[in-house]
Write a protein that holds these residues in place. Sequence first.
Motif, short mmCIF file in Angstrom:
data_model
loop_
_atom_site.label_atom_id
_atom_site.label_comp_id
_atom_site.label_asym_id
_atom_site.label_seq_id
_atom_site.Cartn_x
_atom_site.Cartn_y
_atom_site.Cartn_z
N GLU A 160 -4.92 53.06 68.16
CA GLU A 160 -6.14 52.74 67.42
C GLU A 160 -6.82 54.57 66.79
N ARG A 161 -6.95 55.51 67.93
CA ARG A 161 -7.18 56.50 67.72
C ARG A 161 -6.09 57.20 66.70
N TRP A 162 -4.86 56.99 66.63
CA TRP A 162 -4.26 57.81 65.22
C TRP A 162 -4.53 56.77 64.30
N ASP A 163 -4.58 55.68 64.31
CA ASP A 163 -4.91 55.40 62.74
C ASP A 163 -6.26 55.54 62.26
N THR A 164 -7.22 56.21 63.10
CA THR A 164 -8.72 57.21 62.17
C THR A 164 -8.40 58.16 61.84
N MET A 165 -7.52 59.05 61.95
CA MET A 165 -6.87 60.23 61.79
C MET A 165 -6.46 60.72 60.48
N SER A 166 -6.68 61.56 59.94
CA SER A 166 -6.65 61.48 58.35
C SER A 166 -4.60 62.03 58.83
N LYS A 167 -3.51 61.89 57.82
CA LYS A 167 -2.45 62.17 58.19
C LYS A 167 -2.34 64.01 58.29
N ALA A 168 -2.94 65.10 58.13
CA ALA A 168 -3.19 66.56 58.06
C ALA A 168 -4.11 66.60 59.79
N GLU A 169 -4.71 65.75 59.65
CA GLU A 169 -5.17 65.76 61.70
C GLU A 169 -3.98 65.36 62.61
N GLN A 170 -3.56 63.95 61.80
CA GLN A 170 -2.30 64.01 62.96
C GLN A 170 -1.69 65.08 63.33
N LYS A 171 -0.82 65.56 61.34
CA LYS A 171 0.03 66.91 61.72
C LYS A 171 -0.76 67.89 63.45
N SER A 172 -2.08 68.23 63.42
CA SER A 172 -2.30 69.03 63.77
C SER A 172 -3.00 69.03 65.25
N ALA A 173 -2.81 67.39 65.45
CA ALA A 173 -2.58 67.19 67.27
C ALA A 173 -1.53 67.12 67.18
N CYS A 174 -0.41 66.53 66.73
CA CYS A 174 1.20 66.53 67.38
C CYS A 174 1.15 67.54 67.73
N GLU A 175 1.67 68.92 66.62
CA GLU A 175 1.35 70.20 66.47
C GLU A 175 1.01 70.94 68.06
N GLU A 176 -0.59 70.63 68.43
CA GLU A 176 -1.47 70.96 69.23
C GLU A 176 -0.52 70.28 70.60
N LEU A 177 -0.13 69.36 70.85
CA LEU A 177 0.17 68.80 71.74
C LEU A 177 1.66 69.06 72.13
N ARG A 178 2.36 69.60 71.48
CA ARG A 178 3.97 69.81 71.40
C ARG A 178 3.90 72.08 71.89
N GLN A 179 2.38 72.05 71.74
CA GLN A 179 1.84 73.56 71.80
C GLN A 179 1.52 73.55 73.55
N GLN A 180 0.60 71.97 74.50
CA GLN A 180 0.25 72.11 75.37
C GLN A 180 1.77 71.81 76.62
N MET A 181 2.57 70.75 75.72
CA MET A 181 3.36 69.99 76.80
C MET A 181 4.44 72.11 76.82
N SER A 182 4.84 72.75 75.40
CA SER A 182 5.99 73.84 76.50
C SER A 182 4.74 74.19 77.02
N GLN A 183 3.44 75.27 76.59
CA GLN A 183 2.73 75.40 77.93
C GLN A 183 3.24 75.59 79.47
N ALA A 184 3.26 73.88 79.80
CA ALA A 184 2.95 73.44 81.05
C ALA A 184 3.69 72.80 81.55
N PHE A 185 5.30 72.96 80.96
CA PHE A 185 6.45 72.66 81.58
C PHE A 185 6.72 73.93 80.90
N ASN A 186 6.78 75.25 80.73
CA ASN A 186 7.34 76.43 80.84
C ASN A 186 6.85 77.28 82.27
#
Length: 126
Positions: free
Chosen positions: A96-122
């Motif tokens: 439901e949260r993703w459905d309220t986001m634009s494609k650009a917002e989704q792309k940005s959120a995905c990139e942020e998630l990838r960076q956060q996960m990478s930093q956390a696990f590194n």
Amino acid sequence: MLKSILTRLLAASIAIAAFGPLHAQTSGGAPNMAQMGNQVATFSGSMHAAAEVCGGYTKDQLADMKAKQKQQMTKMGLTAQEFDTAFDTGKKKTDERWDTMSKAEQKSACEELRQQMSQAFNGMIK
């Protein structure tokens, strides 16, 4: 939103690692084990929804991860039905949260998630 998701994932992982052996050694388990299991299953559903949007996993890989998570949670005392209910709740809320986001917002959120996960696990692997 994604920072709080990452924080909850790491906290849940730490809790499982810390309390899983304790649960196995005590009769009846830790008092809040069921609640913790529900929170982890809910979070797993949220991450599953994010992975569907952000990509990087096939449907088969996601299904396999869910099955393994379910198996682990049932070993800790959560029933299969409880896992499915909590997982579906987390997935639905995140969908439901993703459905309220634009494609650009989704792309940005995905990139942020990838960076956060990478930093956390590194930072955890030395």
